[in-house]
Design a protein around this motif. Sequence first.
Motif, short mmCIF file in Angstrom:
data_model
loop_
_atom_site.label_atom_id
_atom_site.label_comp_id
_atom_site.label_asym_id
_atom_site.label_seq_id
_atom_site.Cartn_x
_atom_site.Cartn_y
_atom_site.Cartn_z
N GLU A 215 41.68 5.40 148.28
CA GLU A 215 42.47 6.48 147.69
C GLU A 215 41.74 7.81 147.78
OE1 GLU A 215 43.97 2.71 146.61
OE2 GLU A 215 41.96 3.49 146.17
N LEU A 216 40.43 7.79 147.54
CA LEU A 216 39.66 9.04 147.59
C LEU A 216 39.62 9.58 149.02
CD1 LEU A 216 36.72 8.07 145.21
CD2 LEU A 216 38.64 9.60 144.71
N LEU A 217 39.48 8.69 149.99
CA LEU A 217 39.44 9.14 151.38
C LEU A 217 40.81 9.56 151.90
CD1 LEU A 217 36.90 6.61 152.96
CD2 LEU A 217 36.48 8.91 152.04
N ALA A 218 41.86 9.18 151.17
CA ALA A 218 43.21 9.62 151.54
C ALA A 218 43.46 11.07 151.13
CB ALA A 218 44.26 8.71 150.90
N LEU A 219 42.64 11.60 150.22
CA LEU A 219 42.77 13.00 149.82
C LEU A 219 42.36 13.90 150.98
CD1 LEU A 219 41.10 12.66 146.31
CD2 LEU A 219 43.48 13.35 146.69
N PRO A 220 42.89 15.12 151.04
CA PRO A 220 42.41 16.05 152.07
C PRO A 220 40.91 16.30 151.93
CG PRO A 220 44.43 16.85 151.05
CD PRO A 220 43.98 15.68 150.23
N ARG A 221 40.24 16.47 153.02
CA ARG A 221 38.80 16.73 152.98
C ARG A 221 38.54 18.01 152.19
NH1 ARG A 221 34.67 14.50 155.63
NH2 ARG A 221 32.71 15.68 155.79
N GLY A 222 37.54 17.98 151.33
CA GLY A 222 37.24 19.15 150.51
C GLY A 222 37.95 19.16 149.17
N SER A 223 38.67 18.09 148.85
CA SER A 223 39.36 17.99 147.56
C SER A 223 38.36 17.76 146.44
CB SER A 223 40.38 16.85 147.58
OG SER A 223 41.39 17.10 148.53
N VAL A 224 38.85 17.91 145.20
CA VAL A 224 38.05 17.58 144.03
C VAL A 224 38.84 16.62 143.14
CG1 VAL A 224 36.82 19.78 144.09
CG2 VAL A 224 38.86 19.54 142.65
N VAL A 225 38.11 15.86 142.34
CA VAL A 225 38.72 14.85 141.47
C VAL A 225 38.23 15.06 140.05
CG1 VAL A 225 38.89 12.37 140.98
CG2 VAL A 225 38.85 13.18 143.35
N VAL A 226 39.16 14.97 139.11
CA VAL A 226 38.83 15.12 137.69
C VAL A 226 39.39 13.92 136.93
CG1 VAL A 226 39.43 16.41 135.60
CG2 VAL A 226 38.61 17.61 137.61
N ASN A 227 38.58 13.36 136.03
CA ASN A 227 39.06 12.27 135.18
C ASN A 227 38.77 12.59 133.72
OD1 ASN A 227 40.07 9.89 134.21
ND2 ASN A 227 38.38 8.61 134.90
N THR A 228 39.84 12.80 132.96
CA THR A 228 39.74 12.99 131.50
C THR A 228 40.53 11.91 130.78
OG1 THR A 228 41.60 14.54 131.53
CG2 THR A 228 39.39 15.49 131.62
N SER A 229 40.89 10.84 131.49
CA SER A 229 41.72 9.79 130.89
C SER A 229 40.86 8.68 130.32
CB SER A 229 42.73 9.25 131.90
OG SER A 229 42.08 8.71 133.04
N ARG A 230 40.50 7.71 131.12
CA ARG A 230 39.65 6.60 130.68
C ARG A 230 38.73 6.20 131.82
NH1 ARG A 230 40.69 7.85 126.29
NH2 ARG A 230 41.49 6.63 124.54
N GLY A 231 37.48 5.88 131.48
CA GLY A 231 36.59 5.32 132.47
C GLY A 231 37.14 3.98 132.92
N GLY A 232 36.94 3.65 134.18
CA GLY A 232 37.48 2.40 134.72
C GLY A 232 38.71 2.63 135.57
N VAL A 233 39.43 3.72 135.33
CA VAL A 233 40.57 4.08 136.19
C VAL A 233 40.06 4.51 137.56
CG1 VAL A 233 42.46 5.72 136.50
CG2 VAL A 233 42.06 4.69 134.25
N LEU A 234 38.94 5.23 137.55
CA LEU A 234 38.31 5.71 138.77
C LEU A 234 37.07 4.87 139.06
CD1 LEU A 234 37.83 7.94 140.95
CD2 LEU A 234 36.63 9.24 139.17
N ASP A 235 36.97 4.37 140.28
CA ASP A 235 35.81 3.60 140.72
C ASP A 235 34.66 4.59 140.97
OD1 ASP A 235 33.84 2.29 142.25
OD2 ASP A 235 35.32 0.94 143.15
N GLU A 236 33.66 4.57 140.11
CA GLU A 236 32.59 5.57 140.19
C GLU A 236 31.68 5.35 141.40
OE1 GLU A 236 31.35 4.84 136.25
OE2 GLU A 236 33.19 5.76 135.50
N ASP A 237 31.51 4.10 141.82
CA ASP A 237 30.74 3.85 143.04
C ASP A 237 31.45 4.45 144.25
OD1 ASP A 237 28.78 2.50 141.63
OD2 ASP A 237 29.69 0.53 141.94
N ALA A 238 32.77 4.31 144.26
CA ALA A 238 33.55 4.89 145.35
C ALA A 238 33.49 6.41 145.31
CB ALA A 238 35.01 4.42 145.25
#
Length: 303
Positions: A215-238
């Motif tokens: 999913e992260l690599l599907a974003l356009p190159r140079g994008s940014v990601v923000v998570n203010t919901s819950r840990g575990g929704v976003l794979d931090e290793d990824a």
Amino acid sequence: MTELPLVWIPRPVHQDALERLRPHTEVACGYGPGALSFDEVADRVVAVLLRTERVDGAMMRRAPLLRIVARHGVGLDTVDVATARERGIAVTTTPTANSRSVAEHAIALLLAARRGIGIAVRNEGDARRAIRGRELSGSTLGLVGFGRIAREVAAIGAHGFAMRVLAHDPQVPAADIAAAGAEPVGLAELLSRADNLSLHVPLVDATRGLIGLPELLALPRGSVVVNTSRGGVLDEDALLEAVRQGHLAGAGLDVTTVEPLPEEHPLRAEASVVITPHTGAQTDEALRRMAVEAADHILARLA
């Protein structure tokens, strides 16, 4: 003289909540001078006003008069809701009280990630040569989840920064998303178009690991990601891998799978990743609103 119902508050809350309760209840605090533990009040406690503390089934069973657990916040992961239901104990939250504060924090993290604030802070005098930030204005914001906080983020983004707003939420009708000023899209399309990805979903089986490396690599190159919901929704290793590959320009995290994130975690070494310790709702205004609303829930239940 009739004995007032006893409310136990394990951690400090806004003074206005205490003033709301005291004419009608006896308030026992688990902190400060004269602090009382739950066990010391269990036989008399009628209500608990808590923030992030745990109220489990064993505690409920030791409190025969307990009628309500009022949560100063949104989630119920620290309350044994099943036991509460069995025993007829009401469990309440304050779901709208902190929406604006968390939304503003999400925007702050977006700005920090887009403008390379973390890199600038670490480079200090050499910052001008170390970063080339990008404006939010005119970019595309993708929101995964479209609840109260996401709608606030959408409004700030659209009206404050002239951002195009996309939203994906299978639980919200497309017409409602469109009426709120966002374009309803599927997750794959959102990822392919979003310069900025902001996550606003609860942590349940269906959302655990929702955003991984594909999913992260599907974003356009140079994008940014923000998570203010819950840990575990976003794979931090990824996330770490996508940042190290240079695919993502940066990220802003207010929540992580383990909180606080260990000092030795490799994400902390990435200057383009801004990490705050779950402080999205920690404004004076939100803390007051949450505490007073929780107090009002108690008074309504005891009326």
